[in-house]
Structure formats: structure tokens, C-alpha cells
Design an enzyme around this catalytic site. Structure first.
Site, PDB file in Angstrom:
ATOM      1  N   CYS A  83     -61.308  74.193  36.663  1.00 52.86           N
ATOM      2  CA  CYS A  83     -62.502  73.423  37.023  1.00 52.86           C
ATOM      3  C   CYS A  83     -62.492  72.773  38.403  1.00 52.86           C
ATOM      4  O   CYS A  83     -63.374  73.025  39.231  1.00 52.86           O
ATOM      5  CB  CYS A  83     -62.732  72.341  35.970  1.00 52.86           C
ATOM      6  SG  CYS A  83     -62.843  72.957  34.277  1.00 52.86           S
ATOM      7  N   HIS A 140     -65.161  65.413  38.119  1.00 46.88           N
ATOM      8  CA  HIS A 140     -63.834  66.033  38.011  1.00 46.88           C
ATOM      9  C   HIS A 140     -63.123  66.213  39.346  1.00 46.88           C
ATOM     10  O   HIS A 140     -62.315  67.123  39.517  1.00 46.88           O
ATOM     11  CB  HIS A 140     -63.918  67.373  37.274  1.00 46.88           C
ATOM     12  CG  HIS A 140     -62.649  67.707  36.541  1.00 46.88           C
ATOM     13  ND1 HIS A 140     -62.387  68.945  36.005  1.00 46.88           N
ATOM     14  CD2 HIS A 140     -61.558  66.953  36.275  1.00 46.88           C
ATOM     15  CE1 HIS A 140     -61.203  68.948  35.432  1.00 46.88           C
ATOM     16  NE2 HIS A 140     -60.679  67.745  35.573  1.00 46.88           N
ATOM     17  N   ASP A 288     -68.205  77.540  36.776  1.00 50.44           N
ATOM     18  CA  ASP A 288     -67.123  77.035  37.619  1.00 50.44           C
ATOM     19  C   ASP A 288     -65.853  77.872  37.523  1.00 50.44           C
ATOM     20  O   ASP A 288     -64.947  77.711  38.334  1.00 50.44           O
ATOM     21  CB  ASP A 288     -66.819  75.570  37.291  1.00 50.44           C
ATOM     22  CG  ASP A 288     -66.225  75.379  35.906  1.00 50.44           C
ATOM     23  OD1 ASP A 288     -66.386  76.264  35.048  1.00 50.44           O
ATOM     24  OD2 ASP A 288     -65.598  74.322  35.669  1.00 50.44           O
TER      25      ASP A 288
END
Length: 446
Positions: A83, A140, A288
Site C-alpha cells: 500500500c 497510510h 494501489d
């Protein structure tokens, strides 16, 4: 302080504000308001997880419609196979290694780390061009506010900063509350996927009519925990819970999650249509990284999330702009880091210098159809794995063993042809080594 390499671009943006219309633009009939951008990213969605990419089981009519009306990419790749690296590459236009994020920014080990705020992002660039910027969903790239979206160009942020949260309680996999309103923890009731589109539509309802916007919808779906919209919360603060969720039939939950994502994509597109924003809005949908081993589908590719085989990084991607991007299918090689310069170019902004990503607007802009795309060599690296790609040739390096594949005849990467094509093998191997050697690495989160 931002890098001096962006001064040229920023001067161009300042100049743009003095004119009612940019010059040589693909949106000359869209009115005086500069174009908007809606970027929708799925999480862990595999190449074969949508109907428009061949899935016959999962129903995705809204995303399929975007693909039918827009440009569907069949050779789009994420810069990372997990990710965080892809998100860093997408926002900075750099390789993940150059952005300082090669691995996952984990909830357990990196709570005080993140992508350096000195990295110049697409959000900062568009904000300085006059856009209102908002992120709803997954960040993230850092857990603390000093590494958060608000210091990287986003005017508004509602969402979570970790790799995944419970779809109902919004608690991360280490048992911490993780739903933010800008820099403050502020939980909000609702199913994660619904909340992201709800906040997006509320943002659109409140926006200034004469100001363009950049809306980044970073969905959690279909990343675990595998929870459909009719399930209940599994995670509690500081509690003990199954990380991937309590549903026994995880494939069925996965299907429900993607179909919920599709429904919510439809809500946003319907709002744009009903409010006459579609004509002046570039919409991009992508994933992603590749799908996971057990529930995602990357067919006909080999490999999965976390691997540099095609299944780890070749994913769905769709560009839609009503009457500006002609419907079709593109087989051109595109990476996440190309989105920054390509978006800038499609919006007729000066493309920042010294990005590793390339301006590939020629694929989507009919006014540039006579321009050729220069062949290039691109690279991936994650832990003990590396890869290089040029044309249809792909070098794969795992645990020090290198192989060569011809993707035009072997998309599954099953036949090592380095003995038959030693010159190609040596060229790619040398290119990979030079790329690694030349990286100006900062603190790489691995």
C-alpha cells in the site's frame, strides 16, 4: 521548504490566475472555471476483480460504465506491491524509494514515522494552482499529524491513517481508534465505504462554485478486515480480534465489499452528472497494488500483492472525462508515478521538472495524438525482490536469482528466456543495477 525544481511550474500557475482561460487546453469549451480532478483508489483490488476486466462473478456496473465511457488501461502498474509505496509514488511523481517509502508504514512499528513533509505532492501543486483539495479515506503515509494529509497539501481530511481499519468501529489492527477529522481523532458512525462517498458529496455540496477542486477518495475496500455492509464490528479498542475479520466466507465478503465500492463510486459520479460538473471533471479510478493470494483475482497474471510478478502490480485503471477523453482501451505502459505529471498536463499546467513519472497525457488528449511516447525502462523493488521493464521485456530478480520474460508471449511469466536473449538480459540487469546505485535514498520505510 519545497524544492527549487518546482519554481517554473509555480510561476506558470501564478500566470494562469491572470487569465480567464488557459491556452492550448483540452477543455476550452468547459467554461472559465479550471478543471476539477476526482481520483478514486481501491485498496488491494486485483487485475481481474472488475467486470470490465473480465470478472463474471462480481457485479460492478458503475465502474464498468466509467470504463465504457472512458479510457481503460490494460498495462497500468502500481509503483509498489504493497500500500504505502504506491501512495507515496502517486502523490510525489517519484519512485517510492525516492519518496522515502519503500515498504508499509505499519501500525505496529512506524507510529512515529512517515513520508517527509519536504516531499512536494500533487495536492500541494493543485492547491497552489487554485484548487480546493480534500482527501477522504486512507492516508497510510504517516500516523502523526506532522506526517499527515494537512501538511501535504490537503485542505480537508476525513479518514484513517493506518493500513486498514474495522469497517464499522474504525479501529486499526493494533487496537487504536483511527478516524480523523483533519488533525483530531473524531469517530463517525457508518460503514467505511459509505462514509467516504458521504463525505465526498458533502464536500461537493459546500464547495465554492467558482473554485476548482481536487478530490482524492482513497477507499479501504476491498482490503481486510473482510466485512460487508451488513456485517458488524469486530475490533474494539485494545481488544483481541481476528485481523482479517470474523466472516468465515471471506470470498463472499470480498464480493460484497467490491460491490459496495462500485455502488459508492456510482453515487459520486451521479452527483457530478446531476450538478453539471462532469463536463469539467477528470475522473481517475485505480488500485494501489494487486489482489491478495486468497481472495483477490489477478487472472490471467501470476503473483499477488507483495510480489513483483505482474499480479503484484498490474491493476485496473480508468480515465474518464466526458467528451474530452475518447472511449477506448490503451495498452501503453503507465505507472502510479505518472499520474502527477499527466494530470498536470491534462489540466494545462506546467509539468514540474525532475519527476521520475512521465507526462502521458498523449494517451488521453486527442489534441496530442500525433506525439510519440518514448520507450523507457522502469523499475520495482521490494525487500528481496526487484524487477525492470522495457517494452515487453521484464527482468525479475528474487533472492539474487534473475530471470527474463517476454510479456508479449508469456504474460504469466513462466518461461525464463535469458539464455535465448542474453543481450536483452544483460541490458536490463545493468539498467536495474544502475538505477539502484543512482537512488538518492533517504530514510526508507521497509
Amino acid at each position: 521548504m519545497k524544492k527549487l525544481i518546482y519554481v517554473t511550474g509555480l510561476l506558470a500557475l501564478l500566470g494562469w490566475g491572470c487569465n480567464s482561460q488557459p491556452n492550448n487546453t483540452v477543455y476550452t469549451n468547459a467554461g472559465s472555471t479550471p478543471p476539477n480532478v476526482v481520483l478514486i483508489m481501491a485498496d488491494d483490488m486485483g487485475y481481474n476483480d472488475l467486470g470490465c476486466y473480465g470478472n463474471a462473478t462480481i457485479k460492478t456496473p458503475n465502474i464498468d460504465r466509467l470504463a465504457a465511457l472512458g479510457m481503460r488501461l490494460t498495462d497500468y502498474h502500481t509503483n509498489g506491491v504493497v500500500c504505502s509505496p504506491t501512495r507515496a509514488a502517486l502523490l510525489t511523481g517519484l519512485y517510492p524509494q525516492e519518496a522515502g517509502v519503500e515498504g508499509v508504514v505499519t501500525a505496529k512499528s512506524h507510529r512515529a514515522s512517515g513520508m517527509s513533509p519536504s516531499k512536494f505532492t500533487l495536492a500541494e501543486y493543485l492547491k497552489e494552482s487554485g484548487h480546493t483539495t480534500a482527501l477522504f479515506g486512507k492516508w497510510h503515509l504517516g500516523y502523526q499529524p506532522e506526517f499527515g494529509p494537512n501538511v501535504q497539501g490537503f485542505d480537508q481530511f476525513k479518514g484513517f491513517v493506518s493500513g486498514n481499519v474495522d469497517y464499522f468501529s474504525h479501529i486499526d489492527q493494533e487496537g487504536f481508534e483511527d478516524w480523523w477529522n483533519n488533525n483530531q481523532i473524531q469517530n463517525e458512525a457508518g460503514y467505511l465505504t459509505d462514509l467516504i462517498s458521504k463525505n465526498a458529496i458533502e464536500f461537493l455540496e459546500k464547495k465554492e462554485d467558482d473554485k476548482p477542486f481536487f478530490l482524492y477518495l482513497a477507499h479501504g475496500a476491498p482490503h481486510y478486515p473482510y466485512q460487508g455492509p451488513n456485517d458488524t464490528a469486530d475490533r474494539t479498542v485494545g481488544g483481541s480480534f481476528p485481523i482479517q475479520g470474523s466472516r468465515e466466507d471471506k470470498k463472499k465478503a470480498y464480493k460484497e465489499m467490491i460491490e459496495s465500492l462500485d455502488k459508492n463510486v456510482g453515487k459520486v459520479i451521479d452527483y457530478l452528472d446531476k450538478n453539471k460538473l462532469t463536463d469539467n471533471t477528470l475522473v481517475i479510478f485505480c488500485s494501489d497494488n494487486g489482489g491478495t493470494r486468497n481472495v483477490g483475482s489477478n487472472a490471467p497474471l501470476s503473483g499477488h500483492k507483495g510480489q513483483v510478478y505482474e499480479g503484484g502490480h498490474r491493476v485496473p485503471a480508468i480515465f474518464y472525462w466526458k467528451d474530452k477523453i475518447q472511449p477506448g482501451v490503451s495498452e501503453e505502459l503507465v505507472l502510479s508515478m505518472d499520474l502527477f505529471p499527466t494530470i498536470a498536463s491534462l489540466l494545462d499546467l506546467e509539468v514540474p521538472k525532475d519527476l521520475s513519472g512521465k507526462d502521458l497525457s498523449v494517451i488521453f488528449d486527442q489534441t496530442k495524438a500525433d506525439k510519440n511516447i518514448e520507450e523507457r525502462t522502469v523499475f520495482w523493488r521490494f525487500k528481496n525482490q526487484g524487477a525492470a521493464r522495457k517494452g515487453n521485456w521484464k527482468l525479475l530478480k528474487i533472492d539474487g536469482e534473475a530471470k527474463l520474460y517476454n510479456l508479449s508471449t508469456d504474460i504469466k511469466e513462466t518461461a525464463d528466456v535469458k539464455e535465448e536473449f542474453p543481450d536483452v538480459f544483460q541490458e536490463l540487469n545493468r539498467a536495474y543495477e544502475e538505477w539502484e546505485f543512482g537512488l538518492k535514498e533517504e530514510t526508507i520505510l521497509t
